[in-house]
Design an enzyme around this catalytic site. Structure first.
Site, PDB file in Angstrom:
ATOM      1  CE  LYS A  98     -33.031  36.755  32.100  1.00  0.00           C
ATOM      2  NZ  LYS A  98     -33.204  36.539  30.616  1.00  0.00           N
TER       3      LYS A  98
HETATM    4  C1  LIG Z   1     -38.555  35.587  34.321  1.00  0.00           C
HETATM    5  C2  LIG Z   1     -37.801  35.008  33.519  1.00  0.00           C
HETATM    6  N1  LIG Z   1     -38.166  33.519  33.600  1.00  0.00           N
HETATM    7  C3  LIG Z   1     -37.489  32.770  32.734  1.00  0.00           C
HETATM    8  C4  LIG Z   1     -36.963  33.090  31.719  1.00  0.00           C
HETATM    9  C5  LIG Z   1     -36.252  32.069  30.674  1.00  0.00           C
HETATM   10  O1  LIG Z   1     -34.935  32.095  30.714  1.00  0.00           O
HETATM   11  P1  LIG Z   1     -34.202  31.487  29.227  1.00  0.00           P
HETATM   12  O2  LIG Z   1     -34.243  32.603  28.218  1.00  0.00           O
HETATM   13  O3  LIG Z   1     -32.775  31.159  29.795  1.00  0.00           O
HETATM   14  O4  LIG Z   1     -34.825  30.352  28.843  1.00  0.00           O
HETATM   15  C6  LIG Z   1     -36.563  34.355  31.418  1.00  0.00           C
HETATM   16  C7  LIG Z   1     -35.745  34.864  30.496  1.00  0.00           C
HETATM   17  O5  LIG Z   1     -35.791  36.175  30.116  1.00  0.00           O
HETATM   18  C8  LIG Z   1     -37.095  35.565  32.251  1.00  0.00           C
HETATM   19  O6  LIG Z   1     -36.817  36.668  32.228  1.00  0.00           O
END
Ligand SMILES: Cc1ncc(COP(=O)(O)O)c(C=O)c1O
Length: 405
Positions: free
Chosen positions: A186
């Site tokens: 990210k």
């Molecule tokens: C749009 C979106 N929502 C939620 C998430 C979930 O994040 P995490 O990987 O920190 O659980 C991601 C991760 O890529 C995402 O791209």
């Protein structure tokens, strides 16, 4: 979305502060931690940087979404409207609380189409959850108006759009609650982590307890905390928060580089009249993590992707239409409601029904879209070389397609 690309002594320094005390947990141990509270500091920095009243760190973006959805009181029988183009975590979080994900088409903004949202509202709709995909935001004014008219909760999945804005307000701070992911890829990373942001004190208090087994965090003795409701362990660790604290201070630097590199590449691709670019409801607010562009037809797009593969320049370019994680077309586990825990039969039937509807309008957009990830490490010369190779390749494919036609 590469905060990790610029790993530095700043991150090492923050982590070393925590290693020096050995207190890796965010709560308690007030004496031995010697004033080191990285998670609290990061929460304060999130509020200040993004302009929200409250922030609750979590162990991931997925747990941030589950926390926000739970804190907003969404659960069994409720429908949550969410887009066909997202990451699987968005619907996982909705299912996690026993609610039904209702998928709605995206348009050329690559986010929820407000007209499609209106059509999907039923008496069971409780919330609308736009996902600000690939660094830029949904048409928030239209979605706010819909939510107001129908008395619906607005939750922003801003996991992919840290630093994006809409008419001056940061992604994740506009709805009843919003979430970030700080996973490794990210815009800024904690390695793993996430945040719930809100301007509502009630949602913050619930999020705070929910992520720590329902603790009310009112006293200094964890053992004496009350548990006004059942929660879970979605805590972040001090080590992860320390990384994030260094990264949030560097965010303006990351965003400035991203925007510069994005603009240079866009100028090069814009030479091709047949290419169009993603529509961005507030262009000034694009965080520029990706440059998303469209070709005239699916056939041409597939030919371009294929040629990129042959010329070995595909890495970093995403054809979401064929991607297993991000677009509904390939979510067979969802379409068959394959879960390890047993779902209530009504919920299972609803999940399958909504996941297997006709999404021709989304297909028409996604089948022509390629997103190019913007690296912070590119030099101007590298962007020129990369862009020129892409232009030559696209021109070659277009000329072959014209001959065939
Ligand atoms: C749009 C979106 N929502 C939620 C998430 C979930 O994040 P995490 O990987 O920190 O659980 C991601 C991760 O890529 C995402 O791209």
């Amino acid at each position: 979305m590469p905060g990790y690309e610029l790993w530095s002594d700043k991150e090492r320094k923050e982590v070393n502060d925590v290693l020096a005390t050995g207190i890796l947990m965010r709560y308690g141990f007030d004496g031995p931690r010697k004033g080191i509270w990285k998670s609290k500091e990061l929460e304060e920095a999130i509020c200040k940087t993004f302009g929200c009243k409250y922030a609750q760190l979590t162990s991931s973006g997925t747990s941030a979404l589950t926390t926000a959805i739970s804190a907003l009181g969404i659960g069994y029988g409720d429908e949550v409207i969410t887009p066909t183009f997202t990451f699987v975590a968005s619907f996982e979080a909705i299912l996690n609380v026993g609610a039904v994900p209702v998928f709605v088409d995206v348009d050329d903004t690559l986010t929820l189409n407000p007209d499609a949202v209106k059509k999907a509202i039923t008496s069971k709709t409780k919330a609308v959850m736009p996902v600000h995909m690939c660094g830029s935001m949904a048409d928030m004014n239209a979605l706010i108006a819909i939510c107001k008219e129908h008395n619906l909760i607005l939750i922003e999945d801003a996991c992919q759009s840290i630093g994006a804005t809409y008419k001056g307000k940061h992604a994740g701070t506009i709805g009843d609650a919003g979430t970030f992911s700080f996973d490794f890829v990210k815009t800024m990373t904690c390695a793993e982590g996430g945040a719930v942001m809100t301007n509502r004190e009630d949602i913050f208090i619930k999020s705070d307890g929910y992520t720590d087994h329902g603790h009310d965090h009112k006293g200094a003795d964890r053992g004496a905390d009350l548990h006004p409701f059942i929660g879970y362990n979605y805590r972040i660790s001090e080590l992860h928060a320390a990384v994030g604290l260094a990264q949030i201070k560097r965010l303006p630097e990351f965003l400035a580089i991203q925007k510069k590199n994005h603009a240079q590449l866009k100028n090069i691709l814009a030479q091709i009249p047949e290419i169009s670019f993603r529509r961005i409801p507030d262009p000034a607010g694009d965080s520029c993590t990706f440059l998303s562009w469209f070709l005239p037809t699916e056939e041409i797009t597939r030919a371009v992707v294929n040629e990129m593969k042959i010329q070995e320049i595909l890495p970093g370019n995403f054809y979401w239409y064929d991607n297993n994680w991000h677009y509904i077309r390939k979510w067979d586990h969802l379409k068959n409601a394959v879960t390890l825990n047993s779902l209530h039969p009504d919920l299972k039937a609803q999940v399958i029904h909504h996941a297997t509807k006709d999404f021709a309008a989304s297909d028409a957009v996604m089948s022509r879209c390629i997103s190019t990830a913007i690296s912070l490490l590119w030099t101007e010369d590298q962007i020129k070389e990369k862009g020129n190779k892409m232009v030559a390749l696209i021109k070659k494919v277009m000329s072959v397609q014209k001959v065939i036609a």
